[in-house]
Scaffold this motif. Structure first.
Motif, PDB file in Angstrom:
ATOM      1  N   THR A 120      -9.038  68.427 -60.067  1.00 32.52           N
ATOM      2  CA  THR A 120      -9.629  67.294 -60.771  1.00 32.52           C
ATOM      3  C   THR A 120     -10.676  67.713 -61.786  1.00 32.52           C
ATOM      4  O   THR A 120     -11.186  66.898 -62.528  1.00 32.52           O
ATOM      5  CB  THR A 120     -10.292  66.314 -59.776  1.00 32.52           C
ATOM      6  N   GLY A 121     -11.036  68.996 -61.840  1.00 34.79           N
ATOM      7  CA  GLY A 121     -12.032  69.454 -62.797  1.00 34.79           C
ATOM      8  C   GLY A 121     -11.447  70.463 -63.756  1.00 34.79           C
ATOM      9  O   GLY A 121     -10.291  70.867 -63.651  1.00 34.79           O
ATOM     10  N   GLY A 122     -12.265  70.886 -64.733  1.00 32.85           N
ATOM     11  CA  GLY A 122     -11.828  71.908 -65.678  1.00 32.85           C
ATOM     12  C   GLY A 122     -10.642  71.455 -66.500  1.00 32.85           C
ATOM     13  O   GLY A 122     -10.546  70.310 -66.925  1.00 32.85           O
ATOM     14  N   ASN A 123      -9.699  72.365 -66.752  1.00 32.69           N
ATOM     15  CA  ASN A 123      -8.514  72.008 -67.538  1.00 32.69           C
ATOM     16  C   ASN A 123      -7.344  71.617 -66.650  1.00 32.69           C
ATOM     17  O   ASN A 123      -6.200  71.638 -67.075  1.00 32.69           O
ATOM     18  CB  ASN A 123      -8.121  73.177 -68.452  1.00 32.69           C
ATOM     19  N   LYS A 124      -7.633  71.292 -65.386  1.00 36.02           N
ATOM     20  CA  LYS A 124      -6.656  70.813 -64.401  1.00 36.02           C
ATOM     21  C   LYS A 124      -5.763  71.911 -63.843  1.00 36.02           C
ATOM     22  O   LYS A 124      -4.967  71.647 -62.947  1.00 36.02           O
ATOM     23  CB  LYS A 124      -5.770  69.696 -64.964  1.00 36.02           C
ATOM     24  N   PHE A 125      -5.865  73.156 -64.333  1.00 32.04           N
ATOM     25  CA  PHE A 125      -5.029  74.247 -63.830  1.00 32.04           C
ATOM     26  C   PHE A 125      -5.855  75.125 -62.899  1.00 32.04           C
ATOM     27  O   PHE A 125      -7.015  75.422 -63.175  1.00 32.04           O
ATOM     28  CB  PHE A 125      -4.492  75.085 -64.989  1.00 32.04           C
ATOM     29  N   ARG A 126      -5.252  75.530 -61.780  1.00 32.48           N
ATOM     30  CA  ARG A 126      -5.976  76.322 -60.787  1.00 32.48           C
ATOM     31  C   ARG A 126      -5.042  77.351 -60.171  1.00 32.48           C
ATOM     32  O   ARG A 126      -3.858  77.080 -59.932  1.00 32.48           O
ATOM     33  CB  ARG A 126      -6.543  75.406 -59.698  1.00 32.48           C
ATOM     34  N   MET A 127      -5.593  78.537 -59.914  1.00 31.89           N
ATOM     35  CA  MET A 127      -4.844  79.622 -59.285  1.00 31.89           C
ATOM     36  C   MET A 127      -5.457  79.935 -57.922  1.00 31.89           C
ATOM     37  O   MET A 127      -6.664  79.753 -57.708  1.00 31.89           O
ATOM     38  CB  MET A 127      -4.877  80.879 -60.149  1.00 31.89           C
ATOM     39  N   ALA A 128      -4.629  80.426 -57.004  1.00 28.00           N
ATOM     40  CA  ALA A 128      -5.117  80.794 -55.669  1.00 28.00           C
ATOM     41  C   ALA A 128      -4.332  81.991 -55.149  1.00 28.00           C
ATOM     42  O   ALA A 128      -3.163  82.188 -55.500  1.00 28.00           O
ATOM     43  CB  ALA A 128      -4.979  79.618 -54.703  1.00 28.00           C
ATOM     44  N   THR A 129      -4.990  82.775 -54.318  1.00 31.13           N
ATOM     45  CA  THR A 129      -4.331  83.896 -53.661  1.00 31.13           C
ATOM     46  C   THR A 129      -4.896  84.053 -52.260  1.00 31.13           C
ATOM     47  O   THR A 129      -6.032  83.627 -51.993  1.00 31.13           O
ATOM     48  CB  THR A 129      -4.515  85.210 -54.466  1.00 31.13           C
ATOM     49  N   SER A 130      -4.125  84.630 -51.352  1.00 31.59           N
ATOM     50  CA  SER A 130      -4.594  84.791 -49.973  1.00 31.59           C
ATOM     51  C   SER A 130      -4.017  86.058 -49.359  1.00 31.59           C
ATOM     52  O   SER A 130      -2.968  86.560 -49.788  1.00 31.59           O
ATOM     53  CB  SER A 130      -4.206  83.582 -49.113  1.00 31.59           C
ATOM     54  N   ALA A 131      -4.736  86.564 -48.357  1.00 33.81           N
ATOM     55  CA  ALA A 131      -4.280  87.731 -47.598  1.00 33.81           C
ATOM     56  C   ALA A 131      -4.616  87.508 -46.132  1.00 33.81           C
ATOM     57  O   ALA A 131      -5.751  87.168 -45.794  1.00 33.81           O
ATOM     58  CB  ALA A 131      -4.951  89.000 -48.106  1.00 33.81           C
ATOM     59  N   PHE A 132      -3.618  87.667 -45.277  1.00 35.49           N
ATOM     60  CA  PHE A 132      -3.797  87.519 -43.828  1.00 35.49           C
ATOM     61  C   PHE A 132      -3.277  88.779 -43.144  1.00 35.49           C
ATOM     62  O   PHE A 132      -2.139  89.201 -43.386  1.00 35.49           O
ATOM     63  CB  PHE A 132      -3.052  86.299 -43.292  1.00 35.49           C
ATOM     64  N   ILE A 133      -4.109  89.375 -42.299  1.00 38.30           N
ATOM     65  CA  ILE A 133      -3.719  90.571 -41.550  1.00 38.30           C
ATOM     66  C   ILE A 133      -4.125  90.383 -40.087  1.00 38.30           C
ATOM     67  O   ILE A 133      -5.295  90.105 -39.798  1.00 38.30           O
ATOM     68  CB  ILE A 133      -4.383  91.842 -42.112  1.00 38.30           C
TER      69      ILE A 133
END
Length: 217
Positions: A120-133
């Motif tokens: 809902t903020g910024g230019n509406k585009f968002r990136m995400a990354t995750s790591a589970f070990i």
């Protein structure tokens, strides 16, 4: 003098109308995004297997108030190594986001993902990354990082936990909430209650989080 006052009144009225129209436009934009998030959630709920769904109800605690947050996540494994993940969040504070992307599990005890979505903020585009070990016996490490538009528009969550039969304990760090111990209790099958007293290093305040997580099988 009267004409001057009349012109001043008309100018202020015109400015108020402009501000009101701008506010209405922004509210409509926010409403559209939230509707899109809800539509995405329903679509993903249909596409993903029930065993990969999780919903969490948060209370983010600070010195002033408790802010309610609801998030929904889902995952779908195509085989032992590849799959898809979906995450969405709606906050009482007016923030909402949703992202979607592939997962890769090089070993049975690890999983990595990268996602793209909207906010809902910024230019509406968002990136995400995750790591589970996961480590034996009953230990795991999790890192989630997100980035939107702007230098300060980022978020992270990391935790290291040790699990027993019904209780898990460890440490967590989350931007805007803080750093501190975390404890989880499995109250019923599929229901986990957890809490964390935290200290926010950015603004120097004592905060906390309490949450109920529901896993659907």
């Amino acid at each position: 003098m009267k004409n001057s006052l009349k012109l001043d009144y008309l100018a202020r009225s015109f400015n108020k109308k402009i501000l009101l129209n701008n506010l209405i436009v922004e509210l409509k934009k926010t409403k559209k995004i939230k509707n899109l998030l809800l539509s995405s959630l329903l679509l993903v709920s249909t596409l993903f297997s029930v065993s990969g769904q999780k919903m969490e109800f948060f209370g983010q605690i600070n010195e002033e108030k408790i802010t309610s947050v609801i998030n929904f996540s889902a995952s779908k494994n195509f085989n032992e190594k590849f799959g898809l993940t979906f995450f969405s969040l709606i906050s009482e504070a007016g923030w909402a986001e949703a992202n979607f992307g592939p997962t890769f599990s090089p070993t049975p005890n690890s999983c990595f993902s990268i996602s793209a979505g909207i906010e809902t903020g910024g230019n509406k585009f968002r990136m995400a990354t995750s790591a589970f070990i996961a480590f034996k016996p009953g230990m795991h490490f999790l890192l989630v990082a997100e980035k939107g538009q702007g230098d300060d528009n980022y978020w992270y969550h990391t935790q290291a936990m040790k699990s027993w039969k019904k209780i898990s304990a460890g440490l967590m760090a989350r931007r805007f909430n803080g750093v501190g111990p975390r404890i989880e209790i499995k109250v019923l099958e599929g229901f986990t209650l957890w809490g964390a007293p935290l200290y926010d290093l950015e603004d120097g305040k004592i905060k906390g989080v309490i949450s109920l997580a529901i896993n659907f099988k």
